[in-house]
Design a protein around this motif. Sequence first.
Motif, PDB file in Angstrom:
ATOM      1  N   PHE A 233       7.589  28.627 -26.856  1.00  0.00           N
ATOM      2  CA  PHE A 233       8.332  29.778 -26.366  1.00  0.00           C
ATOM      3  C   PHE A 233       7.695  31.023 -27.460  1.00  0.00           C
ATOM      4  CE2 PHE A 233      12.772  31.709 -26.165  1.00  0.00           C
ATOM      5  CZ  PHE A 233      12.316  32.727 -25.535  1.00  0.00           C
ATOM      6  N   THR A 234       6.887  31.820 -26.997  1.00  0.00           N
ATOM      7  CA  THR A 234       6.118  32.572 -27.886  1.00  0.00           C
ATOM      8  C   THR A 234       7.140  34.005 -28.226  1.00  0.00           C
ATOM      9  OG1 THR A 234       4.856  33.632 -26.307  1.00  0.00           O
ATOM     10  CG2 THR A 234       3.910  31.856 -27.294  1.00  0.00           C
ATOM     11  N   ARG A 235       7.647  34.532 -27.196  1.00  0.00           N
ATOM     12  CA  ARG A 235       8.289  35.984 -27.370  1.00  0.00           C
ATOM     13  C   ARG A 235       9.084  36.097 -25.927  1.00  0.00           C
ATOM     14  NH1 ARG A 235       2.833  36.750 -26.559  1.00  0.00           N
ATOM     15  NH2 ARG A 235       2.636  36.795 -28.798  1.00  0.00           N
ATOM     16  N   PHE A 236      10.152  37.216 -25.982  1.00  0.00           N
ATOM     17  CA  PHE A 236      10.537  37.510 -24.930  1.00  0.00           C
ATOM     18  C   PHE A 236      10.770  39.193 -24.900  1.00  0.00           C
ATOM     19  CE2 PHE A 236      14.376  37.036 -27.400  1.00  0.00           C
ATOM     20  CZ  PHE A 236      15.221  37.961 -26.828  1.00  0.00           C
ATOM     21  N   GLY A 237      10.780  39.764 -23.710  1.00  0.00           N
ATOM     22  CA  GLY A 237      10.710  41.051 -23.741  1.00  0.00           C
ATOM     23  C   GLY A 237      12.323  41.636 -23.451  1.00  0.00           C
ATOM     24  N   ALA A 238      12.947  42.534 -24.225  1.00  0.00           N
ATOM     25  CA  ALA A 238      14.010  42.840 -24.191  1.00  0.00           C
ATOM     26  C   ALA A 238      14.160  44.539 -24.108  1.00  0.00           C
ATOM     27  CB  ALA A 238      15.049  42.464 -25.510  1.00  0.00           C
ATOM     28  N   ARG A 239      15.048  44.906 -23.065  1.00  0.00           N
ATOM     29  CA  ARG A 239      15.360  46.348 -23.063  1.00  0.00           C
ATOM     30  C   ARG A 239      15.731  47.057 -24.148  1.00  0.00           C
ATOM     31  NH1 ARG A 239      19.367  44.070 -20.235  1.00  0.00           N
ATOM     32  NH2 ARG A 239      21.675  44.649 -20.745  1.00  0.00           N
ATOM     33  N   SER A 240      16.662  46.495 -24.860  1.00  0.00           N
ATOM     34  CA  SER A 240      17.218  46.769 -26.094  1.00  0.00           C
ATOM     35  C   SER A 240      16.500  46.035 -27.357  1.00  0.00           C
ATOM     36  CB  SER A 240      18.767  46.905 -26.359  1.00  0.00           C
ATOM     37  OG  SER A 240      19.211  47.178 -27.682  1.00  0.00           O
ATOM     38  N   THR A 241      16.113  46.694 -28.367  1.00  0.00           N
ATOM     39  CA  THR A 241      15.566  45.976 -29.612  1.00  0.00           C
ATOM     40  C   THR A 241      16.609  45.949 -30.526  1.00  0.00           C
ATOM     41  OG1 THR A 241      14.828  47.952 -30.475  1.00  0.00           O
ATOM     42  CG2 THR A 241      13.008  46.523 -29.407  1.00  0.00           C
ATOM     43  N   GLY A 242      17.787  46.576 -30.420  1.00  0.00           N
ATOM     44  CA  GLY A 242      19.133  46.215 -31.049  1.00  0.00           C
ATOM     45  C   GLY A 242      20.074  45.012 -30.752  1.00  0.00           C
ATOM     46  N   ASP A 243      20.031  44.900 -29.348  1.00  0.00           N
ATOM     47  CA  ASP A 243      21.245  43.686 -28.971  1.00  0.00           C
ATOM     48  C   ASP A 243      20.735  42.285 -29.340  1.00  0.00           C
ATOM     49  OD1 ASP A 243      22.614  45.821 -27.749  1.00  0.00           O
ATOM     50  OD2 ASP A 243      21.741  45.291 -25.635  1.00  0.00           O
ATOM     51  N   PRO A 244      19.374  41.906 -29.468  1.00  0.00           N
ATOM     52  CA  PRO A 244      19.432  40.590 -29.667  1.00  0.00           C
ATOM     53  C   PRO A 244      19.513  40.486 -31.333  1.00  0.00           C
ATOM     54  CG  PRO A 244      17.501  41.503 -28.358  1.00  0.00           C
ATOM     55  CD  PRO A 244      18.378  42.449 -28.788  1.00  0.00           C
ATOM     56  N   VAL A 245      19.182  41.358 -32.031  1.00  0.00           N
ATOM     57  CA  VAL A 245      19.236  41.310 -33.325  1.00  0.00           C
ATOM     58  C   VAL A 245      20.884  41.123 -33.837  1.00  0.00           C
ATOM     59  CG1 VAL A 245      19.038  42.257 -35.655  1.00  0.00           C
ATOM     60  CG2 VAL A 245      17.481  42.214 -33.956  1.00  0.00           C
ATOM     61  N   ARG A 246      21.919  42.041 -33.320  1.00  0.00           N
ATOM     62  CA  ARG A 246      22.937  42.215 -33.631  1.00  0.00           C
ATOM     63  C   ARG A 246      23.762  40.889 -32.897  1.00  0.00           C
ATOM     64  NH1 ARG A 246      22.377  47.742 -32.143  1.00  0.00           N
ATOM     65  NH2 ARG A 246      22.402  47.551 -30.116  1.00  0.00           N
ATOM     66  N   ASP A 247      23.377  40.031 -31.784  1.00  0.00           N
ATOM     67  CA  ASP A 247      23.793  39.069 -31.459  1.00  0.00           C
ATOM     68  C   ASP A 247      23.735  37.929 -32.426  1.00  0.00           C
ATOM     69  OD1 ASP A 247      24.708  40.057 -29.057  1.00  0.00           O
ATOM     70  OD2 ASP A 247      23.827  39.003 -27.947  1.00  0.00           O
ATOM     71  N   ALA A 248      22.374  37.721 -32.902  1.00  0.00           N
ATOM     72  CA  ALA A 248      21.972  36.767 -33.840  1.00  0.00           C
ATOM     73  C   ALA A 248      22.769  37.006 -35.320  1.00  0.00           C
ATOM     74  CB  ALA A 248      20.406  36.927 -34.328  1.00  0.00           C
ATOM     75  N   GLU A 249      22.950  38.222 -35.755  1.00  0.00           N
ATOM     76  CA  GLU A 249      23.684  38.624 -36.731  1.00  0.00           C
ATOM     77  C   GLU A 249      25.267  38.046 -36.702  1.00  0.00           C
ATOM     78  OE1 GLU A 249      24.492  42.242 -40.063  1.00  0.00           O
ATOM     79  OE2 GLU A 249      24.122  42.486 -38.008  1.00  0.00           O
ATOM     80  N   GLY A 250      25.751  38.346 -35.427  1.00  0.00           N
ATOM     81  CA  GLY A 250      27.173  38.011 -35.269  1.00  0.00           C
ATOM     82  C   GLY A 250      27.560  36.616 -35.286  1.00  0.00           C
ATOM     83  N   LEU A 251      26.346  35.790 -34.948  1.00  0.00           N
ATOM     84  CA  LEU A 251      26.353  34.357 -34.873  1.00  0.00           C
ATOM     85  C   LEU A 251      26.035  33.517 -36.288  1.00  0.00           C
ATOM     86  CD1 LEU A 251      24.903  33.492 -31.471  1.00  0.00           C
ATOM     87  CD2 LEU A 251      27.296  32.969 -32.140  1.00  0.00           C
ATOM     88  N   GLY A 252      25.773  34.531 -37.195  1.00  0.00           N
ATOM     89  CA  GLY A 252      25.673  33.965 -38.440  1.00  0.00           C
ATOM     90  C   GLY A 252      24.284  33.309 -38.602  1.00  0.00           C
ATOM     91  N   LEU A 253      23.155  33.995 -37.744  1.00  0.00           N
ATOM     92  CA  LEU A 253      21.981  33.322 -37.658  1.00  0.00           C
ATOM     93  C   LEU A 253      20.600  33.608 -38.701  1.00  0.00           C
ATOM     94  CD1 LEU A 253      21.436  32.745 -33.819  1.00  0.00           C
ATOM     95  CD2 LEU A 253      22.226  31.175 -35.437  1.00  0.00           C
ATOM     96  N   LEU A 254      20.982  34.998 -39.308  1.00  0.00           N
ATOM     97  CA  LEU A 254      20.032  35.575 -39.977  1.00  0.00           C
ATOM     98  C   LEU A 254      19.912  35.368 -41.299  1.00  0.00           C
ATOM     99  CD1 LEU A 254      20.357  39.441 -38.564  1.00  0.00           C
ATOM    100  CD2 LEU A 254      18.978  37.332 -37.691  1.00  0.00           C
ATOM    101  N   GLY A 255      20.856  34.794 -41.915  1.00  0.00           N
ATOM    102  CA  GLY A 255      20.794  34.279 -43.128  1.00  0.00           C
ATOM    103  C   GLY A 255      20.558  35.224 -44.309  1.00  0.00           C
ATOM    104  N   SER A 256      19.407  35.170 -45.020  1.00  0.00           N
ATOM    105  CA  SER A 256      18.806  35.908 -46.090  1.00  0.00           C
ATOM    106  C   SER A 256      18.118  37.308 -45.369  1.00  0.00           C
ATOM    107  CB  SER A 256      17.834  35.396 -46.935  1.00  0.00           C
ATOM    108  OG  SER A 256      16.486  35.048 -46.095  1.00  0.00           O
ATOM    109  N   TRP A 257      17.973  37.455 -44.013  1.00  0.00           N
ATOM    110  CA  TRP A 257      17.514  38.453 -43.205  1.00  0.00           C
ATOM    111  C   TRP A 257      18.742  39.579 -43.061  1.00  0.00           C
ATOM    112  CZ3 TRP A 257      14.612  35.996 -38.473  1.00  0.00           C
ATOM    113  CH2 TRP A 257      13.433  35.253 -39.043  1.00  0.00           C
ATOM    114  N   GLU A 258      20.065  39.437 -43.294  1.00  0.00           N
ATOM    115  CA  GLU A 258      20.890  40.116 -42.956  1.00  0.00           C
ATOM    116  C   GLU A 258      20.640  41.538 -43.931  1.00  0.00           C
ATOM    117  OE1 GLU A 258      24.779  38.706 -43.113  1.00  0.00           O
ATOM    118  OE2 GLU A 258      24.425  37.084 -41.654  1.00  0.00           O
ATOM    119  N   ILE A 259      20.810  42.827 -43.270  1.00  0.00           N
ATOM    120  CA  ILE A 259      20.495  43.870 -44.122  1.00  0.00           C
ATOM    121  C   ILE A 259      21.369  44.942 -43.617  1.00  0.00           C
ATOM    122  CG2 ILE A 259      18.113  43.600 -44.122  1.00  0.00           C
ATOM    123  CD1 ILE A 259      17.571  45.229 -41.978  1.00  0.00           C
TER     124      ILE A 259
END
Length: 297
Positions: free
Chosen positions: A271-297
């Motif tokens: 699963f190499t990648r996926f195209g998203a109409r918003s580049t912000g939504d996927p990141v916000r979802d991951a942050e909301g689920l606590g997935l980002l760890g040290s990536w949180e900014i």
Amino acid sequence: MASEETATQILLRGLVDDAGLFPPASLSILQAVERHRSDRIVAHPMLTHRLLCPERRWPELLARVNGGGPIDAAVVLDAERGFAADPPESGPGIRITHYEARALPEDLRMAADLFRSGDLDVGGRTVFFEFDALPEPSDLAGAPAFGRTSGWPAAVAMLGGARPLGVKIRCGGPRASMFPGVSDLADALLACAEHDVPFTAAGLQHAVRHTDPRTGFTHHGYLNVLLATAAALSADRGAVAAALACTDGARLAAGAAAVSSGDARRARDLFTRFGARSTGDPVRDAEGLGLLGSWEI
């Protein structure tokens, strides 16, 4: 010394292509280029910093950039032309990273054979084919919609051993017919794992499977697909289907944390990648689920 990435971070790194030039976002070239440049400055690890561009808009993108890159872009070829003999090439300030194209099953077989024989030169770039899966033998007169038939394994098998050729799995869109069911999507992922065929996905946006109250469409989540791909490595169809069907974000987050680093890398090799109409939504979802760890900014 930088800390070692978690398995979840391995799953998420470089996952999201920018599909803002496609509906429903349909950004102007100016808007898309400016967002792309802003994203590169922020440099979030989840983003590929790769802009997906329809072939018909490629000249417009070249004119807008006009040597003022750098911009990494992928060209989505016109459906009518498929993978033509002369697809667009990189221009001043723009580097083409891969192509996406429509293909009939017979075209897919021919492309794989040409690649294996050395008669198809893709310049080291990956080509992802979106195709209408093969019909069942009892329904050869039919014209099945993409992802709506159990012909997936036979279609994907044609590309076995032909990396960097891969498939584009459509997981959603503006019409109900563009959303494959859990069983169909499981077929696709299991086939890709069995034959070591890389794939990209279209129609994903949010992390967790959910039903849009406005349309009634049930959307697949990118975290669901990641975990289902990891499960497909062991050919466990039940686990693949369960991961795709799950609507519990906390449970999916825990599942991501439980994946081994080795399996996370193997899953992302498929699963190499996926195209998203918003580049912000996927990141916000991951942050909301606590997935980002040290990536949180």
